[in-house]
Design an enzyme around this catalytic site. Structure first.
Site, short mmCIF file in Angstrom:
data_model
loop_
_atom_site.label_atom_id
_atom_site.label_comp_id
_atom_site.label_asym_id
_atom_site.label_seq_id
_atom_site.Cartn_x
_atom_site.Cartn_y
_atom_site.Cartn_z
N ASP A 108 0.87 -1.18 0.00
CA ASP A 108 0.00 0.00 0.00
C ASP A 108 0.91 1.23 0.00
OD1 ASP A 108 -1.90 -1.94 0.45
OD2 ASP A 108 -2.70 -1.04 2.28
N SER A 248 7.70 5.09 5.38
CA SER A 248 8.85 4.40 4.81
C SER A 248 8.69 4.29 3.30
CB SER A 248 9.00 3.01 5.43
OG SER A 248 8.93 3.09 6.84
#
Length: 297
Positions: A108, A248
């Site tokens: 995602d 991230s």
């Protein structure tokens, strides 16, 4: 930040967070303040706190702020903030698009595709990079000249696990130490985030997509990139690993003429707009895929 969903609807990012990061990275005082915060020792301390029960209240706050539907997950209550961050989806919540010629998203994220120009120089927002500096491996960098980098930027509201995009043989993991800058685009504008941040990469030898570079990049206060495998055979859709706390980035690198990306992703990237994608969904095809397979969406 600007990004669009697969239907073309434009979505506004976290404006408050953007203003804070613009102040931190865009001013001398902010950069001086950031210097100790991006060091690995600070990230380690933060990580230890986020593994304790004292941090559990942050999970509820994040669920509320980002409107996360916990009915999609195995757990509803969390013993720490990192337990919330490592939460696992229920089976079937991220189905993998059928067809081994179909290129799937590994996670995602908000996706931007970046051509690797002649000389292995490319741009991420306003910062110029080379694959040689990113990988610290000139021979490997040469394989991707003329190819494509796919940059998947994860934020707090995203599911922070990632998977393999094809069957193949995975190499050993190569860990590169660094600091932990934010991967927010405002930070990327000011510092070479993807060169300086702690990161880990491996390559995946595949039948349909060639030799695929797979890299995970740690972000501010992310002290741990958790890859599950060393050198081994892996399967398409199998979990590769996960991040602990923070936003991230996952980067995939493809050799020249190996993939065809879907038209909306190419269009958005040309306009410097990220595309909202989900793990397992189609984002393109192998370059040699038959026309009938390429038309399936």
């Amino acid at each position: 930040m600007r990004y669009r969903d697969r239907r073309g609807n434009e979505i506004t990012g976290n404006e408050k967070q953007d203003r804070i990061l613009r102040l931190l990275y865009g001013t001398l005082a902010g950069r001086l303040l950031m210097k100790p915060l991006v060091q690995p020792v600070v990230s380690g301390i933060a990580g230890r706190f986020l593994n304790t029960k004292l941090s559990s209240f942050l999970a509820g706050a994040a669920v509320k702020k980002y409107r996360i539907d916990l009915s999609d997950y195995e757990e509803r209550y969390f013993s720490s903030y990192n337990a919330f961050f490592r939460r696992k989806l229920l089976p079937g919540k991220r189905p993998v698009c059928a067809g081994k010629e179909i290129l799937i998203s590994p996670c995602d994220a908000k996706l931007l595709c970046i051509p690797v120009r002649e000389g292995s120089r490319f741009r991420i927002k306003h910062s110029v990079y080379t694959l040689r500096s990113l990988l610290r491996n000139g021979k490997l960098a040469e394989k991707y000249e003329g190819g494509m980098l796919l940059v998947f930027r994860l934020t707090v509201d995203d599911y922070h696990h990632y998977c393999y995009i094809a069957d193949g043989r995975k190499s050993k993991n190569v860990h590169i130490k660094g600091v932990f800058h934010s991967v927010n685009p405002f930070a990327v504008d000011e510092v070479p985030v993807y060169r300086e941040n702690t990161r880990e990469y491996s390559v995946l030898e595949t039948a349909g997509f060639g030799t695929v570079l797979m890299m995970e990049v740690g972000a501010m206060l992310v002290g741990k990139i958790c890859n599950r495998h060393g050198e081994t055979l892996v399967s398409r859709g199998e979990e590769k690993g996960y991040f602990e706390f923070g936003g991230s980035t996952v980067i995939l690198g493809f050799e020249k003429d190996r993939i065809r990306l879907d038209a909306d992703i190419i269009k958005n990237s040309r306009e410097q707009v990220e595309t909202l994608v989900r793990m397992g969904e189609r984002i393109g095809t192998a370059a040699h895929a038959r026309e009938t397979e390429m038309l399936v969406h």
